[in-house]
Design a protein around this motif. Structure first.
Motif, PDB file in Angstrom:
ATOM      1  N   TRP A   4     -33.870   5.855 -18.733  1.00 44.75           N
ATOM      2  CA  TRP A   4     -34.302   4.312 -18.845  1.00 44.75           C
ATOM      3  C   TRP A   4     -32.849   3.721 -18.802  1.00 44.75           C
ATOM      4  CZ3 TRP A   4     -36.702   5.946 -22.365  1.00 44.75           C
ATOM      5  CH2 TRP A   4     -38.015   6.692 -22.505  1.00 44.75           C
ATOM      6  N   ASP A   8     -38.196  -0.830 -21.720  1.00 42.30           N
ATOM      7  CA  ASP A   8     -39.789  -0.995 -21.519  1.00 42.30           C
ATOM      8  C   ASP A   8     -41.149   0.532 -22.090  1.00 42.30           C
ATOM      9  OD1 ASP A   8     -38.804  -2.967 -19.843  1.00 42.30           O
ATOM     10  OD2 ASP A   8     -40.165  -2.693 -18.379  1.00 42.30           O
ATOM     11  N   LYS A   9     -39.684   1.847 -21.570  1.00 41.69           N
ATOM     12  CA  LYS A   9     -40.955   3.038 -21.594  1.00 41.69           C
ATOM     13  C   LYS A   9     -40.383   3.347 -23.467  1.00 41.69           C
ATOM     14  CE  LYS A   9     -40.489   4.214 -17.402  1.00 41.69           C
ATOM     15  NZ  LYS A   9     -40.304   5.195 -16.205  1.00 41.69           N
TER      16      LYS A   9
END
Length: 169
Positions: A4, A8-9
């Protein structure tokens, strides 16, 4: 591919801690200078840290420093080796090439997850979450990266020596 361009993850506290440290050193430029990083600030993270340098061009990666936890989990100290010499035992062996390439192309951090199989145990694995953060010496070009790998808690019945070992090509 589990890579990514944003955090966010990310669920790893260690990856998020290095992300915050890296961002705090940005200043006015897009990439922080390597000399702004003090290992004593990162004492709790050092076993999970790698320092890599871009040699020749952004796709020639050389590992300059490998933390003790990374060595334990890899079952091999690959300090001084190039990425293309290493055969990492993840289910997606190309993930490291792709992640470093993305850092080089974007001049920005990348994050992701890799899966490492357990020797002799079908469908059992360790999940590794990582972050790779570019560094510069001159304020513009990426010369190095500081990376961190964090591993899911390993069941006490599955010691690190059961993780499929890394090997050299």
């Amino acid at each position: 591919m589990p890579i990514w361009s944003t955090a966010d993850k990310v669920t790893s506290e260690k990856v998020l801690a290095l992300d915050a440290y890296w961002r705090a050193r940005l200043g006015n430029g897009p990439i922080p200078c390597r000399k702004l990083f003090d290992p004593s600030d990162l004492r709790d993270l050092l076993p999970n840290i790698l320092i890599v340098e871009f040699a020749d061009d952004p796709w020639k990666i050389r590992y300059r420093l490998i933390g003790t936890k990374v060595v334990e989990m890899s079952r091999l100290d690959f300090t001084g080796r190039r990425l293309d010499e290493c055969a990492f035992q993840t289910t997606d062996e190309d993930i490291w090439y792709q992640a470093y390439k993305m850092v080089g192309e974007r001049s920005a951090p990348v994050y992701g997850r890799a899966t490492i199989p357990i020797e002799g145990a079908d469908n059992q694995h360790v999940t590794e979450e990582f972050g790779i953060f570019p560094l510069t010496h001159d304020g513009t070009a990426i010369h190095q990266c500081i990376a961190i790998e964090d591993y899911t808690p390993i069941d006490r019945l599955i010691p690190p020596d059961r993780i499929r070992p890394m090997r050299m090509r």
